[in-house]
Design an enzyme around this catalytic site. Structure first.
Site, short mmCIF file in Angstrom:
data_model
loop_
_atom_site.label_atom_id
_atom_site.label_comp_id
_atom_site.label_asym_id
_atom_site.label_seq_id
_atom_site.Cartn_x
_atom_site.Cartn_y
_atom_site.Cartn_z
N CYS A 74 10.19 56.84 -10.76
CA CYS A 74 9.51 57.95 -10.94
C CYS A 74 9.71 59.25 -10.46
O CYS A 74 9.26 60.30 -11.07
CB CYS A 74 7.87 57.83 -10.25
SG CYS A 74 7.96 57.50 -8.54
N HIS A 243 4.46 57.21 -4.64
CA HIS A 243 4.98 57.41 -6.14
C HIS A 243 4.70 58.70 -6.29
O HIS A 243 3.84 59.65 -5.50
CB HIS A 243 3.54 56.76 -6.74
CG HIS A 243 3.69 56.73 -8.28
ND1 HIS A 243 4.66 56.17 -8.93
CD2 HIS A 243 2.76 57.23 -9.23
CE1 HIS A 243 4.51 56.32 -10.16
NE2 HIS A 243 3.19 56.79 -10.40
N ASN A 268 1.02 60.86 -14.93
CA ASN A 268 1.47 59.61 -14.26
C ASN A 268 2.59 58.92 -14.92
O ASN A 268 2.34 58.51 -16.41
CB ASN A 268 0.54 58.52 -14.15
CG ASN A 268 0.78 57.38 -13.00
OD1 ASN A 268 1.93 57.31 -12.78
ND2 ASN A 268 -0.11 56.52 -13.05
#
Length: 665
Positions: A74, A243, A268
């Site tokens: 990510c 994250h 996201n």
């Protein structure tokens, strides 16, 4: 450095990259991450085998954003967002006009570029992508027909050595690799307990910065902003630990009560909304703004995006990463003022154990760290960064430095580093005295980050920069970068003292020689080659009787004058010259009396030894013949003088036991 890859041909004549093959060696480094369970289930397919009409980018650019797959990268995908916002940066990473599927020139490969230690590095890959059941198993675009994200991810995996090495990382590192710019890390959460436990603090006051969004207002539409969680926040129970997400927009909105609320739109990389705050689609927050405004803002939300207010943002996330805007001309814009920093310089350096790895200011060897002059010609805003090499990379084409033994696995890739700056008022100064004073500016504490940044508004003059690791003897390569709104220059300080620490007994006399290895003339190579004696020779004598001289009496340092990325392996030998003879009469099979070998890829190599009285010559060389370079040789010899009583009455010591450095204008 090029990464073209060795080519192979498939059944239809398409390129197959033999350096990053379609097998487990490209997927895994040590099978230590969750993707290890995929072994045996992955097939490799080209985009035209995955969908009917593949393209690099979709017509709707919103569908070109990255969607995370089974790989924990990510951090990299958040950095990729900056490329879609800046065409000139995208064209640097993915050079335009490359043949695509359906083009007669298409040959099954693509070229990418990543910034690495001061230079852009080309990486070529074939377009075979890892799949499970004919679908991409790692990152992709929201549009199933667009493949720029999957190909960029593969090139970045090759750049690191494997896909598995993309599991977990820092957004700031990916931003720098994709832009060649700067990125800073800002904290949001409570730092108290962390501050108390930081073992890498040095003697400076520790001050870690907290983010103030108002500070970024001048560049809010241009900077890259990412936020991350270290644990599951209250409004994002699905996110889990560590994250990263992207801040795509933030603005101040009028409320029905006449006030203002600051809202941030977050994307996201998972491609789905995992938020339960006041500003979700049916959240209570929307009732506080005009219905028309609420409808407009909610219409902007794409798949995987959500809104939250500043209070939620500051309380629910742990830190943010801010990437500096970069103009089309390649200049940084300051995130502090919005000013364009048109002047930039960079220099490579290295901490070497026993030579230039002096440790923090707690260490008595601090002054042996590498030193750099920053000359500021007129008042301006200045950024100076210290970027260190990562300790592991692909062992072959992209090798930087091997993974060293390190018991601290949490920080196994980086040393804790800091950067200190002193303003120098005079052209001649006492280094020891100056370093006992507080620095003019510093990064305040040693941090386990790839890059630390020092920012300030500087008056004209000279500034001494000293980069350091926390632990003495910790070795690493690094890059110093300076960006300024005004004219500056950056240069390495060449200390006139011998490179190795001198003992306090006796005095030392140092001589300096400049020389060159010239291809076909004086670049004779090592003793493995018959041309060895074509190298330059530097004769010297040792005069003090052996009965007087005990211990080390000669120290020699050879320094090559080449960029850190283009070093030759260097070394030198010391030969005894027979009494009454010349260097030319030394037998060509004569063994040296002392040597600084094996040849090493270093800026400096040094040797301390004890030699009896006599005539000698130093013969410096590169490992292979015909490697051209300029070099500097320093020779320090210990001498013994009879003590002289001084009549000095001016209050000024004749000889200070300290290191005196002379500023080079």
């Amino acid at each position: 450095m090029k990464g073209e890859g060795r080519a192979g041909c498939g059944g239809r004549g398409l390129f197959e990259d033999l350096d990053f093959p379609s097998d487990d060696t490209s997927l895994f480094s040590d099978s230590s991450t969750p993707i290890a369970r995929l072994q045996g289930n992955i097939t490799w397919r080209r985009p035209q085998e995955i969908c009917q009409s593949p393209v690099l980018f979709p017509d709707n650019i919103t569908l070109g954003h990255a969607k995370q797959g089974l790989l924990g990268d990510c951090w990299f995908l958040c950095a990729c967002t900056v490329l879609l916002k800046n065409k000139h940066l995208l064209n640097k990473v993915l050079p335009p006009d490359q043949p695509q599927w359906g083009d007669s020139q298409y040959r099954g490969f693509f070229q990418f570029c990543f910034w690495q230690q001061g230079h852009w590095t080309e990486v070529t890959i074939d377009d075979r992508l890892p799949c499970i059941n004919s679908s991409l198993c790692f990152s992709r675009c929201h549009s199933p027909a667009a493949f720029w994200v999957a190909l960029l991810e593969k090139a970045y995996a090759k750049f690191h050595g494997s896909y598995e090495r993309l599991w977990a990382g820092q957004v700031s590192e990916a931003l720098v690799d994709l832009t060649g710019g700067l990125a800073e890390h800002w904290s949001l959460g409570n730092l108290g307990s962390e501050e108390e436990q930081r073992p890498e603090r040095d003697s400076d006051q520790v001050r870690r910065r907290r983010l103030d969004l108002n500070l970024l207002y001048p560049v809010k539409d241009d900077c890259a902003l990412s936020c991350s969680t270290h644990s599951s926040p209250g409004g994002a129970s699905e996110l889990g630990q560590y994250h990263a997400l992207t801040v795509t927009e933030w603005l101040d909105v009028k409320t029905v009560s006449g006030g203002e609320v600051r809202l941030l739109r977050i994307r996201n990389p998972w491609g789905r909304c995992c938020w339960g705050g006041a500003w979700v689609e049916s959240g209570a927050g929307w009732s506080s703004v005009e219905p028309a405004c609420a409808s407009d803002l909610q219409a902007r939300v794409a798949e995987g995006e959500f809104w939250l207010d500043e209070a939620e943002f500051m309380s629910q996330f742990d830190d943010v990463t801010v990437g500096y805007p970069i103009s089309e001309e390649g200049h940084l814009r300051s995130i502090y003022t919005g000013s364009l920093l048109k002047h930039s310089h960079q220099l490579a350096g290295r901490w070497i154990k026993g030579h230039s790895a002096g440790g923090s200011r707690n260490s008595s060897c601090y002054c042996t760290n590498p030193k750099f002059w920053l000359k500021v010609s007129e008042k301006g805003e200045v950024l100076v960064s210290l970027l260190q090499h990562r300790k592991w990379r692909n062992a072959e084409k992209y090798a930087q430095t091997p993974l060293e033994d390190n018991k601290n696995t949490k920080h196994q890739h980086y040393q804790a580093t800091a950067l200190h700056m002193w303003k120098v008022e005079k052209k001649r100064f006492n280094l020891s005295r100056m370093l006992n004073k507080p620095p003019f500016a510093s990064t305040h504490c040693h941090a386990y980050e790839r890059e630390v940044v020092l920012h300030g508004h500087l008056e004209p003059g000279y500034y001494l920069l000293i980069p350091s690791t926390y632990q003495p003897g910790a070795e690493s390569r690094f890059l110093i970068r300076a960006h300024s709104s005004s004219s500056i220059s950056l240069s390495a300080l060449r200390s006139p003292a011998p490179s190795l620490p001198l003992t306090t007994d006796g005095e030392w006399e140092t001589s300096y020689f400049r020389g060159s290895w010239v291809e076909g003339r004086t670049a004779g190579g090592s003793r493995n080659f018959l041309s060895h004696w074509q190298n330059p020779c530097f004769p010297f004598t040792v005069c003090d009787p052996a009965a007087v001289t005990s211990g080390v009496n000669v120290r020699i340092t050879l320094q090559q004058n080449r960029p850190d990325t283009e070093l030759h392996p260097i070394g030198f030998h010391i030969y005894k010259v027979p009494e009454g003879a010349s260097v030319q009469t030394i037998p060509r099979d004569e063994d040296p009396v002392a040597s600084c070998v094996p040849h090493c890829y270093m800026q400096d190599v040094s040797l301390a030894c004890s030699l009896p009285p006599g005539a000698y010559t130093i013969l410096p060389s590169t490992y292979e013949p015909d490697c051209s370079a300029n070099f500097t040789l320093s020779l320090a010899r210990r001498i013994h003088r009879r003590v002289v009583k001084s009549q000095e009455r001016l209050g000024r010591a004749i000889q200070e036991v300290s290191h005196i450095s002379v500023m080079q204008s």
